[in-house]
Design a protein around this motif. Structure first.
Motif, short mmCIF file in Angstrom:
data_model
loop_
_atom_site.label_atom_id
_atom_site.label_comp_id
_atom_site.label_asym_id
_atom_site.label_seq_id
_atom_site.Cartn_x
_atom_site.Cartn_y
_atom_site.Cartn_z
N SER A 2 0.81 -1.02 0.02
CA SER A 2 0.10 0.03 0.03
C SER A 2 0.90 1.31 0.11
O SER A 2 0.57 2.35 -0.73
N ASN A 3 2.08 1.06 0.85
CA ASN A 3 2.93 2.36 0.78
C ASN A 3 3.46 2.38 -0.59
O ASN A 3 3.84 3.63 -1.11
N MET A 4 3.89 1.33 -1.24
CA MET A 4 4.52 1.32 -2.71
C MET A 4 3.61 2.00 -3.59
O MET A 4 4.21 2.59 -4.46
N ALA A 5 2.26 1.83 -3.51
CA ALA A 5 1.35 2.36 -4.52
C ALA A 5 1.41 3.95 -4.38
O ALA A 5 0.81 4.45 -5.17
N LYS A 6 1.62 4.42 -3.10
CA LYS A 6 1.59 5.79 -3.11
C LYS A 6 2.80 6.51 -3.55
O LYS A 6 3.75 6.32 -3.61
N SER A 7 2.54 7.73 -4.17
CA SER A 7 3.55 8.61 -4.46
C SER A 7 3.10 9.90 -4.45
O SER A 7 1.93 10.54 -4.04
N LYS A 8 4.21 11.13 -4.58
CA LYS A 8 3.81 12.38 -4.51
C LYS A 8 2.80 12.86 -5.45
O LYS A 8 2.40 14.05 -5.50
N PHE A 9 2.54 11.88 -6.61
CA PHE A 9 1.63 12.38 -7.71
C PHE A 9 0.21 11.99 -7.60
O PHE A 9 -0.61 12.41 -8.22
N GLU A 10 0.09 11.48 -6.47
CA GLU A 10 -1.35 10.70 -6.12
C GLU A 10 -2.33 11.87 -5.90
O GLU A 10 -3.69 11.82 -6.00
N TYR A 11 -1.92 13.17 -5.76
CA TYR A 11 -2.94 13.93 -5.41
C TYR A 11 -3.80 14.54 -6.56
O TYR A 11 -4.72 15.12 -6.57
N VAL A 12 -3.25 14.08 -7.87
CA VAL A 12 -4.16 14.33 -8.97
C VAL A 12 -5.46 13.76 -9.00
O VAL A 12 -6.41 14.22 -9.69
N ARG A 13 -5.65 12.81 -8.17
CA ARG A 13 -6.93 12.04 -7.99
C ARG A 13 -8.00 12.86 -7.52
O ARG A 13 -9.21 12.81 -7.62
N ASN A 14 -7.62 14.00 -6.80
CA ASN A 14 -8.43 14.93 -6.04
C ASN A 14 -9.15 15.73 -7.24
O ASN A 14 -10.06 16.66 -6.93
N PHE A 15 -8.77 15.78 -8.42
CA PHE A 15 -9.44 16.63 -9.67
C PHE A 15 -10.64 15.60 -10.19
O PHE A 15 -11.30 16.24 -10.92
N GLU A 16 -10.57 14.43 -9.98
CA GLU A 16 -11.83 13.62 -10.35
C GLU A 16 -13.05 14.21 -9.78
O GLU A 16 -13.38 14.55 -8.62
N THR A 17 -13.95 14.13 -10.61
CA THR A 17 -15.46 14.65 -10.13
C THR A 17 -16.37 13.45 -9.78
O THR A 17 -16.27 12.48 -10.46
N ASP A 18 -16.86 13.66 -8.49
CA ASP A 18 -17.83 12.87 -8.02
C ASP A 18 -19.24 12.50 -9.01
O ASP A 18 -19.73 13.53 -9.02
N ASP A 19 -19.36 11.56 -9.67
CA ASP A 19 -20.62 11.55 -10.54
C ASP A 19 -21.32 10.51 -9.84
O ASP A 19 -21.99 9.90 -10.94
N THR A 20 -21.40 10.03 -8.50
CA THR A 20 -22.39 9.06 -8.23
C THR A 20 -23.80 9.44 -8.44
O THR A 20 -24.08 10.26 -7.98
#
Length: 300
Positions: free
Chosen positions: A29-47
């Motif tokens: 789980s730590n390996m999957a994280k990186s400094k670039f992961e913040y870009v996921r915050n730009f995804e729109t919630d379309d539930t």
């Protein structure tokens, strides 16, 4: 946690810090994280809103050109209509939370039950899955309906949209709207192409002839000038295609071994749930009374 102990190096006692074995390795789980992961915050919630029917409607993109280049029969091509229905059935068999689908011409609407949790009710996931499954099926089954005489010249494409309907009344009105649209368009196209193919008019002349005409006028043109009774036209053209899940008994023949070691053919009847097509009225109440399991309680 770190641990200390006395170690002997070169005959001298020294205090060493020892890390537990688990600390020497990084978890996945730590390996999957990186400094670039913040870009996921730009995804729109379309539930999609809960307790609503989710309708995904597909429309053929630029199908006027597609039908001309593939020499579809006018005003209706039974091969094309059959291919649309087969592709829609493929979607329903893949996504079993679709309780009903309705199609006409180059469009198809798919209704997910209001309690569906497929893809966590994300609109983008639902729409893209339906669109991709439908498009790939359209290409996959092309030869089954058009044969070798009419090859597929280029890939078709379909655009999609997602609409939510909070009540049974709203959903039934939506499907009624699409079926009313089917009737209006088919009547116009039937008269238009009859004027061109049998009346000798150009497409421009036929369009001019039909300007301002009502349904009664179009029916009169067909009957008085070409002896065509629109009411006798096939239901699939006037009503479109409705796909629903139904349980029906199927009888198959199986070979069974008897205690005497002989084999005997035995007929076995089983009830199977499959997608079936109907070409009927969905605007009135009869269809819904005959299939009460399609709609869910408004109080769910």
């Amino acid at each position: 946690m770190l641990f200390g102990k006395v170690c002997i190096f070169g005959g001298r006692a020294r205090y060493c810090v020892v890390k537990p074995l688990a600390c020497l390795f990084t978890t996945s789980s730590n390996m999957a994280k990186s400094k670039f992961e913040y870009v996921r915050n730009f995804e729109t919630d379309d539930t999609c809103l809960r307790n609503c029917y989710i309708v995904v409607r597909l429309d053929g993109r630029n199908f006027h050109k597609f039908t001309d280049q593939h020499k579809f029969a006018k005003p209706n091509d039974n091969r094309a209509l059959g291919l649309m229905s087969r592709s829609a059935r493929s979607v329903m068999e893949e996504l079993e939370d679709i309780v009903i689908a309705y199609g006409q011409s180059d469009e198809f609407s798919f209704v997910f039950k209001r309690t569906s949790t497929w893809f966590k009710r994300r609109a983008s996931k639902l729409m893209t899955h339906v669109a991709s499954q439908f498009s790939s099926s359209y290409v996959f089954y092309w030869k089954e309906f058009f044969g070798e005489d009419q090859p597929l010249l280029y890939p078709p494409s379909f655009d999609g949209r997602v609409v939510l309907y909070p009540s049974n009344h709203n959903l039934k009105d939506y499907l009624s709207w699409r079926q009313a649209d089917c009737h209006v368009n088919n009547l116009y196209n039937t008269v238009f192409w009859t004027l061109v193919q049998k009346g000798g008019l150009t497409t421009v002349q036929a369009e001019e002839r039909l300007k301002g005409t009502l349904a009664a006028d179009k029916n009169e043109i067909l009957f008085s000038e070409f002896n065509i009774n629109y009411n006798t036209e096939p239901a699939v053209l006037k009503k479109g295609t409705t796909l629903i899940w139904e349980k029906r008994d199927e009888t198959v023949t199986k070979r069974m071994k008897l205690p005497s070691a002989e084999e005997k053919e035995v007929e076995v009847t089983r009830s199977r749930r499959r997608v079936h097509a109907h070409h009927c009225d969905v605007i009135g109440e009869q269809f819904w009374e005959e299939h009460p399991d399609i709609l869910e309680d408004d109080n769910c």
